[in-house]
Design a protein around this motif. Structure first.
Motif, PDB file in Angstrom:
ATOM      1  N   ALA A  27       0.846  -1.197   0.000  1.00  0.00           N
ATOM      2  CA  ALA A  27       0.000   0.000   0.000  1.00  0.00           C
ATOM      3  C   ALA A  27       0.883   1.249   0.000  1.00  0.00           C
ATOM      4  O   ALA A  27       1.979   1.225   0.569  1.00  0.00           O
ATOM      5  N   PRO A  28       0.437   2.306  -0.621  1.00  0.00           N
ATOM      6  CA  PRO A  28       1.227   3.544  -0.656  1.00  0.00           C
ATOM      7  C   PRO A  28       1.504   4.086   0.743  1.00  0.00           C
ATOM      8  O   PRO A  28       0.601   4.204   1.570  1.00  0.00           O
ATOM      9  N   GLY A  29       2.758   4.371   1.016  1.00  0.00           N
ATOM     10  CA  GLY A  29       3.143   4.948   2.299  1.00  0.00           C
ATOM     11  C   GLY A  29       3.345   3.948   3.414  1.00  0.00           C
ATOM     12  O   GLY A  29       3.851   4.307   4.478  1.00  0.00           O
ATOM     13  N   SER A  30       2.980   2.701   3.221  1.00  0.00           N
ATOM     14  CA  SER A  30       3.083   1.719   4.308  1.00  0.00           C
ATOM     15  C   SER A  30       4.529   1.364   4.625  1.00  0.00           C
ATOM     16  O   SER A  30       4.840   1.026   5.765  1.00  0.00           O
ATOM     17  N   GLY A  31       5.415   1.437   3.664  1.00  0.00           N
ATOM     18  CA  GLY A  31       6.827   1.163   3.929  1.00  0.00           C
ATOM     19  C   GLY A  31       7.433   2.214   4.833  1.00  0.00           C
ATOM     20  O   GLY A  31       8.221   1.899   5.730  1.00  0.00           O
ATOM     21  N   HIS A  32       7.064   3.467   4.617  1.00  0.00           N
ATOM     22  CA  HIS A  32       7.555   4.529   5.486  1.00  0.00           C
ATOM     23  C   HIS A  32       6.954   4.406   6.883  1.00  0.00           C
ATOM     24  O   HIS A  32       7.625   4.699   7.869  1.00  0.00           O
ATOM     25  N   TRP A  33       5.722   3.984   6.953  1.00  0.00           N
ATOM     26  CA  TRP A  33       5.103   3.755   8.252  1.00  0.00           C
ATOM     27  C   TRP A  33       5.843   2.649   8.994  1.00  0.00           C
ATOM     28  O   TRP A  33       6.074   2.741  10.201  1.00  0.00           O
ATOM     29  N   ALA A  34       6.277   1.609   8.282  1.00  0.00           N
ATOM     30  CA  ALA A  34       6.974   0.486   8.902  1.00  0.00           C
ATOM     31  C   ALA A  34       8.326   0.897   9.472  1.00  0.00           C
ATOM     32  O   ALA A  34       8.767   0.339  10.477  1.00  0.00           O
ATOM     33  N   GLN A  93       4.962  10.617   8.484  1.00  0.00           N
ATOM     34  CA  GLN A  93       4.721  11.859   7.747  1.00  0.00           C
ATOM     35  C   GLN A  93       5.231  11.747   6.311  1.00  0.00           C
ATOM     36  O   GLN A  93       4.569  12.198   5.374  1.00  0.00           O
ATOM     37  N   ARG A  94       6.379  11.137   6.123  1.00  0.00           N
ATOM     38  CA  ARG A  94       6.919  10.964   4.766  1.00  0.00           C
ATOM     39  C   ARG A  94       6.029  10.030   3.955  1.00  0.00           C
ATOM     40  O   ARG A  94       5.815  10.242   2.764  1.00  0.00           O
ATOM     41  N   GLY A  95       5.493   8.988   4.582  1.00  0.00           N
ATOM     42  CA  GLY A  95       4.592   8.072   3.895  1.00  0.00           C
ATOM     43  C   GLY A  95       3.308   8.745   3.459  1.00  0.00           C
ATOM     44  O   GLY A  95       2.815   8.504   2.352  1.00  0.00           O
ATOM     45  N   VAL A  96       2.767   9.589   4.315  1.00  0.00           N
ATOM     46  CA  VAL A  96       1.549  10.325   3.968  1.00  0.00           C
ATOM     47  C   VAL A  96       1.827  11.283   2.810  1.00  0.00           C
ATOM     48  O   VAL A  96       1.019  11.417   1.892  1.00  0.00           O
ATOM     49  N   MET A  97       3.003  11.914   2.829  1.00  0.00           N
ATOM     50  CA  MET A  97       3.370  12.822   1.744  1.00  0.00           C
ATOM     51  C   MET A  97       3.455  12.071   0.410  1.00  0.00           C
ATOM     52  O   MET A  97       2.918  12.526  -0.601  1.00  0.00           O
ATOM     53  N   PHE A  98       4.104  10.912   0.411  1.00  0.00           N
ATOM     54  CA  PHE A  98       4.197  10.127  -0.822  1.00  0.00           C
ATOM     55  C   PHE A  98       2.815   9.685  -1.298  1.00  0.00           C
ATOM     56  O   PHE A  98       2.519   9.751  -2.497  1.00  0.00           O
ATOM     57  N   ALA A  99       1.966   9.232  -0.389  1.00  0.00           N
ATOM     58  CA  ALA A  99       0.623   8.797  -0.780  1.00  0.00           C
ATOM     59  C   ALA A  99      -0.176   9.968  -1.353  1.00  0.00           C
ATOM     60  O   ALA A  99      -0.876   9.816  -2.361  1.00  0.00           O
ATOM     61  N   TRP A 100      -0.068  11.128  -0.743  1.00  0.00           N
ATOM     62  CA  TRP A 100      -0.781  12.310  -1.218  1.00  0.00           C
ATOM     63  C   TRP A 100      -0.353  12.671  -2.638  1.00  0.00           C
ATOM     64  O   TRP A 100      -1.190  12.868  -3.513  1.00  0.00           O
ATOM     65  N   PHE A 101       0.959  12.736  -2.872  1.00  0.00           N
ATOM     66  CA  PHE A 101       1.442  13.082  -4.212  1.00  0.00           C
ATOM     67  C   PHE A 101       1.127  11.992  -5.224  1.00  0.00           C
ATOM     68  O   PHE A 101       0.897  12.281  -6.398  1.00  0.00           O
TER      69      PHE A 101
END
Length: 99
Positions: free
Chosen positions: A24-31, A36-44
């Motif tokens: 899922a988008p941003g889940s790797g950054h969450w892991a 915050q970086r994951g949310v930014m990537f998912a948003w863009f």
């Protein structure tokens, strides 16, 4: 009192982060703890996917219409893996084999 800091716990294995990031988008950054970086990537990813969907012609395939978002998705997977690999290497280099 002994607190568990990020430097004393082993970080998540980079291959596991790569697998999670592909789900899922941003889940790797969450892991890796960078929500915050994951949310930014998912948003863009969603924004650029929407933009390319709107500006492409009717003859373009759905993959082509979503290409802007898919590029950001691929970059986010690689970025999460890079962060996890860096943390994994730094953690295990600091432990050493003793001398």
């Amino acid at each position: 009192m002994s607190e568990s800091t990020p430097e004393t716990r082993a970080p998540m294995h980079p291959y596991l982060v790569l697998l999670i990031a592909a789900l899922a988008p941003g889940s790797g950054h969450w892991a890796v703890g960078n929500v915050q970086r994951g949310v930014m990537f998912a948003w863009f990813m969603f924004i650029l996917g929407w933009i390319t969907w709107r500006i492409t012609g009717p003859e373009v395939s759905p993959i082509g219409k979503l290409s802007g978002g898919l590029i950001i998705y691929a970059v986010s997977v690689l970025d999460a893996y890079r962060i996890a690999r860096f943390r994994w290497t730094r953690f295990h280099a600091g432990r050493g084999t003793g001398a």
